[in-house]
Design an enzyme around this catalytic site. Structure first.
Site, PDB file in Angstrom:
ATOM      1  N   ASP A  77      -5.946  12.983 -25.721  1.00  0.00           N
ATOM      2  CA  ASP A  77      -5.886  11.606 -25.233  1.00  0.00           C
ATOM      3  C   ASP A  77      -5.083  10.831 -26.285  1.00  0.00           C
ATOM      4  OD1 ASP A  77      -6.326   8.950 -24.700  1.00  0.00           O
ATOM      5  OD2 ASP A  77      -8.440   9.182 -24.186  1.00  0.00           O
ATOM      6  N   TYR A  89       0.857  -1.190   0.000  1.00  0.00           N
ATOM      7  CA  TYR A  89       0.000   0.000   0.000  1.00  0.00           C
ATOM      8  C   TYR A  89       0.885   1.230   0.000  1.00  0.00           C
ATOM      9  CZ  TYR A  89      -4.966  -0.671   0.155  1.00  0.00           C
ATOM     10  OH  TYR A  89      -6.257  -0.898  -0.209  1.00  0.00           O
ATOM     11  N   GLU A 114      -0.493   4.785  -0.618  1.00  0.00           N
ATOM     12  CA  GLU A 114      -1.295   5.976  -0.940  1.00  0.00           C
ATOM     13  C   GLU A 114      -0.449   7.228  -0.736  1.00  0.00           C
ATOM     14  OE1 GLU A 114      -5.166   5.899   0.995  1.00  0.00           O
ATOM     15  OE2 GLU A 114      -5.471   3.874   0.239  1.00  0.00           O
ATOM     16  N   THR A 173      -2.863   5.796 -22.193  1.00  0.00           N
ATOM     17  CA  THR A 173      -2.679   4.498 -21.558  1.00  0.00           C
ATOM     18  C   THR A 173      -1.224   4.103 -21.792  1.00  0.00           C
ATOM     19  OG1 THR A 173      -3.366   3.365 -23.572  1.00  0.00           O
ATOM     20  CG2 THR A 173      -5.056   3.703 -21.888  1.00  0.00           C
ATOM     21  N   ARG A 178      -0.853  -2.742 -18.503  1.00  0.00           N
ATOM     22  CA  ARG A 178      -2.163  -2.092 -18.635  1.00  0.00           C
ATOM     23  C   ARG A 178      -2.275  -0.972 -17.601  1.00  0.00           C
ATOM     24  NH1 ARG A 178      -6.327  -3.442 -21.379  1.00  0.00           N
ATOM     25  NH2 ARG A 178      -4.997  -5.048 -22.256  1.00  0.00           N
ATOM     26  N   LYS A 186      -0.744   0.191 -25.129  1.00  0.00           N
ATOM     27  CA  LYS A 186      -1.058   0.014 -26.560  1.00  0.00           C
ATOM     28  C   LYS A 186       0.260   0.102 -27.329  1.00  0.00           C
ATOM     29  CE  LYS A 186      -5.826   1.501 -25.934  1.00  0.00           C
ATOM     30  NZ  LYS A 186      -6.067   2.376 -24.780  1.00  0.00           N
TER      31      LYS A 186
HETATM   32  N1  DSN Z   1     -10.836  -0.135 -25.481  1.00  0.00           N
HETATM   33  C1  DSN Z   1      -9.714   0.596 -26.001  1.00  0.00           C
HETATM   34  C2  DSN Z   1      -9.509   0.332 -27.447  1.00  0.00           C
HETATM   35  O1  DSN Z   1      -9.683  -0.801 -27.831  1.00  0.00           O
HETATM   36  O2  DSN Z   1      -9.132   1.219 -28.179  1.00  0.00           O
HETATM   37  C3  DSN Z   1      -9.825   2.036 -25.716  1.00  0.00           C
HETATM   38  O3  DSN Z   1      -9.981   2.192 -24.360  1.00  0.00           O
END
Ligand code: DSN
Length: 439
Positions: A204, A58, A60, A230, A239, A233
């Site tokens: 984004d 933990y 925080e 994110t 993730r 990707k």
């Molecule tokens: N679900 C993701 C995607 O496949 O692009 C975006 O959050």
């Protein structure tokens, strides 16, 4: 089970059911062609960090100011993640704690907006994301949403329309970027619109983050007030989510530090919106894995990888165009191809199902001005980050486009699908993945 056995026994002994599901998922990833544009395969080092003992901790708060003892080593990991993220994107500020891209977006909205304020984002059916204002998402429920769309002919954001809508609705925040937009995000043009109406601009970059880090996609830092992403990707990390700012600045909303009366920096407000505002304990194992992934992305090989991702996407797009497929916007600048199946006698759903039977994984996707529902759709989204990580190149992309075409053209022909499945297996066996993780 005794306490000692919990410590000694490993997964196959403790829980054969979960172990088997993980083994089968490992096999599935290795034996199929992963073309979901938002997925990738992390390195063993990233997997190791994500599966390590920091999951127990933990923490925080933020490095050096936690609400728990024993945080010295997780502080090291989080500082490494923040510093590497700043170096990677050439920016002043990074918060690596958001559990996901949605949490990162929520943190920005809750910092920059009040409930009921106007937020402009790309329509989900035109390539946007749920958190950019979909009515079924918190963003659509809490804010007054004005959605902009792409131009029917070009498939690209229509800036005359964006400006018209912005002047009409006076948004406090404009969001650019999306989940199925195959072209570079036009940060500079969005900035011009934002300046004209006095709005803040958030990008984004969840999808092209790796390409941005590699310098292949333009950087948003100079143009956007705040950037979210994110990490899993094109960036090829675990993730998770990320918030960045090119430059920090004093908050314009009059928030002061209680004791000194000093005007707080926007970074301080974002930090407190993430924790305690919307999250509790950070996922320190994931943050450690983010640090590892950012370290990998700082290496020259990552730039080469990202260039190949784009080259592969363009080769696949060209091959599909030659096979007479319609692509939204006519092609791609990035890792994403959006195939419009409207003129073919197959829905996105049926194409996804048939391709899956052949060992090719894509997702059905709305195309702009889609007449079908989100559960059926008229398109599929195809992406090259994962197959490129496996080492596949231009020749393989042409071959895959050909397989996609054969399956879509004869999606009810089981014999053909079985034949393509065999070709997929043969191709996958030439580019092995995670074989050392198989028991
Ligand atoms: N679900 C993701 C995607 O496949 O692009 C975006 O959050």
């Amino acid at each position: 089970m005794t306490e000692a056995s919990i410590r000694v026994l490993s997964l196959p002994d403790v829980d054969p059911d979960v172990y088997t599901s993980i083994q089968n998922e490992t096999l599935r990833q290795g034996n199929t062609l992963e073309l979901i544009a938002s997925e990738n395969f992390v390195s063993k080092a990233v997997l190791e960090a994500a599966g390590g003992v920091m999951t127990n901790k933990y923490a925080e708060g933020y490095p050096g100011r936690r609400y728990y003892g024993g945080c010295d080593w997780v502080d090291v990991a989080e500082d490494l993640a923040r510093d590497r993220a700043k170096e990677l994107f050439g920016c002043d500020y990074a918060n690596v704690q958001p559990h996901s891209g949605s949490q990162a977006n929520m943190a920005v909205y809750f910092t920059f907006l009040q409930p009921g304020d106007t937020l402009m984002g790309l329509d989900l059916a035109h390539g946007g994301h749920l958190t950019h204002g979909s009515p079924v998402n918190f963003s659509g429920k809490l804010f007054n949403i004005v959605s902009y769309q792409v131009d029917k002919k070009s498939g690209r954001v229509d800036f005359d329309e964006v400006l018209r809508l912005a002047k009409e609705s006076n948004p406090k925040l404009i969001v650019c970027g999306g989940s199925a937009y195959p072209r570079f995000i036009e940060f500079e043009q969005f900035r011009e619109v934002a300046d004209e109406v006095g709005a803040y601009l958030m990008s984004d970059i969840a999808h092209p983050a790796g390409l941005v880090a590699a310098g292949i996609h333009p950087s948003p830092m100079e143009f956007c007030d705040v950037v979210t992403s994110t990490t899993h990707k094109t960036l090829r990390g675990p993730r998770g989510g990320l918030i960045l700012m090119g430059k920090d600045w004093e908050n314009p909303w009059g928030v002061v530090a209680p004791k000194s009366g000093r005007t707080k920096m926007v970074s301080e407000l974002l930090d407190s919106t993430v924790m305690p505002g919307i999250q509790g304990g950070p996922l320190m194992h994931v943050i450690a894995a983010k640090a590892v992934a950012f370290g990998e992305a700082l290496q020259p090989e990552f730039k080469e990888y990202c260039q190949k991702v784009v080259d592969n996407a363009q080769a696949m797009a060209d091959a599909l165009l030659e096979l007479n497929y319609d692509l939204v916007s006519g092609g791609t600048d990035t890792h994403v191809i959006l195939v419009d199946l409207t003129k073919r006698e197959i829905s996105g759903k049926a194409a996804e199902n048939a391709l899956e039977k052949a060992g090719i994984t894509v997702n059905k996707n709305m195309v702009p001005f889609d007449q079908k529902s989100p559960f059926v759709t008229s398109g599929i989204r195809v992406g090259t980050p994962a197959v490129t990580t496996r080492g596949m190149g231009i020749d393989e992309m042409k071959g895959i486009a050909n397989m996609i075409d054969r399956v879509i053209s004869s999606h009810e022909n089981d014999e053909l699908i079985t034949q393509v499945k065999g070709e997929v297996s043969e191709l996958c066996s030439r580019f092995p993945l995670y074989t050392d993780l198989l028991g």
